[in-house]
Scaffold this motif. Structure first.
Motif, PDB file in Angstrom:
ATOM      1  N   LEU A   1      88.812 -72.852  89.736  1.00 41.99           N
ATOM      2  CA  LEU A   1      90.220 -73.074  89.481  1.00 41.99           C
ATOM      3  C   LEU A   1      90.340 -72.456  87.934  1.00 41.99           C
ATOM      4  N   ALA A   2      89.608 -73.185  86.853  1.00 44.75           N
ATOM      5  CA  ALA A   2      89.526 -72.918  85.736  1.00 44.75           C
ATOM      6  C   ALA A   2      89.212 -71.497  85.320  1.00 44.75           C
ATOM      7  N   GLU A   3      87.891 -70.992  85.876  1.00 43.67           N
ATOM      8  CA  GLU A   3      87.696 -69.750  85.617  1.00 43.67           C
ATOM      9  C   GLU A   3      88.742 -68.615  86.075  1.00 43.67           C
ATOM     10  N   PHE A   4      89.399 -68.958  87.358  1.00 38.37           N
ATOM     11  CA  PHE A   4      90.348 -67.855  87.641  1.00 38.37           C
ATOM     12  C   PHE A   4      91.687 -67.844  86.814  1.00 38.37           C
ATOM     13  N   VAL A   5      92.198 -69.031  86.173  1.00 38.77           N
ATOM     14  CA  VAL A   5      93.333 -68.996  85.153  1.00 38.77           C
ATOM     15  C   VAL A   5      92.602 -68.220  84.075  1.00 38.77           C
ATOM     16  N   ARG A   6      91.486 -68.529  83.661  1.00 40.69           N
ATOM     17  CA  ARG A   6      91.104 -67.966  82.258  1.00 40.69           C
ATOM     18  C   ARG A   6      90.959 -66.431  82.416  1.00 40.69           C
ATOM     19  N   ALA A   7      90.664 -65.978  83.439  1.00 40.18           N
ATOM     20  CA  ALA A   7      90.212 -64.396  83.950  1.00 40.18           C
ATOM     21  C   ALA A   7      91.483 -63.737  84.125  1.00 40.18           C
ATOM     22  N   ASN A   8      92.654 -64.745  84.349  1.00 38.05           N
ATOM     23  CA  ASN A   8      93.906 -63.881  84.741  1.00 38.05           C
ATOM     24  C   ASN A   8      95.126 -64.248  83.767  1.00 38.05           C
ATOM     25  N   SER A   9      94.460 -64.660  82.402  1.00 44.27           N
ATOM     26  CA  SER A   9      95.311 -65.131  81.406  1.00 44.27           C
ATOM     27  C   SER A   9      95.864 -64.024  80.314  1.00 44.27           C
ATOM     28  N   ARG A  10      96.990 -64.258  79.999  1.00 43.45           N
ATOM     29  CA  ARG A  10      97.515 -63.621  78.959  1.00 43.45           C
ATOM     30  C   ARG A  10      98.077 -64.426  77.867  1.00 43.45           C
ATOM     31  N   ASP A  11      97.426 -65.323  77.057  1.00 45.37           N
ATOM     32  CA  ASP A  11      97.951 -66.087  76.156  1.00 45.37           C
ATOM     33  C   ASP A  11      98.863 -65.428  75.192  1.00 45.37           C
TER      34      ASP A  11
END
Length: 319
Positions: A211-221
């Protein structure tokens, strides 16, 4: 362990499940996500032998569900909580299931207590609320004390206390070393429950990751900045390599520069800041971005049905 290898299910020309391969490992909660029509329920039905695959395999601990000698002792599932004869009493429904799988009668009382249905054990299933029906379905899944559990939208109809209870239950079951697969449309709840994600769209695998890896990979902070000198700050930030979008009321949305960098640019050029708020991408935002092209049924816009007067469908897919 649940293993899918090139699992395929066709309905005529439509591939409800399309060459799908992934593992569901013990000891963690795996969230199973996808838009309506993605094929989640069909995939679960294939795992449980309720549908026959067109191709590929779905096995549980190396065997097909149909080959398990006492299935409820190895696999518990909640696909349709209301699939109970409405005239059958709660305790009698569980007792019937227990007797069919050689499960001791005392286990019926144990799961009734576990899901909070002991006071309703004598009630007929047809008179249960949606939430109580969900609890009965969960009780049936837990009846054989199985090592593998499959839940399709388990929090449907539950009140907030019930949602928290299901979340805790899922994590406790995984902590005991069980294999737990949970489908849901509730991204916030999945973010609090799941350790790993399997995401499908139009029957195909889109993501199989933590889950954490998915959010990081698809993030645009991004960072929300409010200043009375918005045009000047936007110019200076673009010079520094950031992407800047102007918003109403002296507000900027900045991508590609952290809060500390923005503050330093503002200080260097004597620009007053009224707000500097980082925004981190949520699971819901990351999921929406990934599945944008896989939504089968989507609204054509806000403010009515549009000229067509109905829903727009963009292609085939399974439930």
């Amino acid at each position: 362990m649940i293993e899918l290898r090139r699992l395929t299910k066709r309905h005529g020309e439509v591939r409800a499940v399309d060459d799908l391969s992934f593992d569901v490992r013990p000891g963690i909660v795996t969230g199973f996500l996808g838009p309506n029509g993605a094929g989640k329920t069909t995939t679960m039905r294939l795992i449980l032998g309720l549908d026959a695959p067109t191709g590929g395999t779905a096995t549980i601990r190396g065997r097909r569900y149909a080959d398990l000698p006492v299935p409820m002792r190895e696999v518990g599932a909640l696909l349709e909580a209301r699939a109970v004869h409405p005239r059958r009493r709660v305790r009698d429904h569980l007792l019937y299931l227990a007797q069919s799988n050689g499960i001791p009668r005392r286990r019926v009382e144990e799961v009734l207590g576990l899901v909070g249905l002991s006071p309703a054990a004598g009630r007929r299933a047809g008179g249960l609320s949606l939430g109580m029906g969900q609890r009965l379905g969960i009780a049936a899944a837990l009846l054989g004390d199985p090592g593998v559990l499959i839940f399709d939208e388990p929090v449907n109809g539950l009140d907030p206390e019930g949602v928290v209870w299901v979340r805790t239950l899922m994590r406790d079951l995984a902590a005991e070393g069980r294999t737990v697969l949970v489908s849901s449309h509730l991204m916030g709840e999945t973010a609090l429950t799941a350790d790993h994600l399997v995401i499908i769209g139009r029957g195909r695998l889109l993501a199989d990751t933590g889950l954490a890896e998915f959010v990081r990979a698809n993030s645009r902070d991004t960072v929300v900045v409010r200043t009375p000198e918005a045009p000047e700050l936007a110019h200076r930030l673009r010079e520094a390599g950031a992407a800047v979008r102007r918003e109403p009321e002296d507000t900027l949305t900045v991508t590609g520069a952290e809060s500390a960098v923005i503050a330093k640019v503002a200080m260097t050029h004597g620009i007053v800041l009224h707000e500097l708020t980082p925004h981190r991408t949520s699971l819901e935002e990351a999921y929406m971005e990934l599945t944008r092209g896989s939504v089968e049924f989507g609204a054509s816009g806000s403010g009515g049905l549009g000229a067509s007067g109905g829903l727009g469908a963009s292609g085939g897919g399974g439930r």
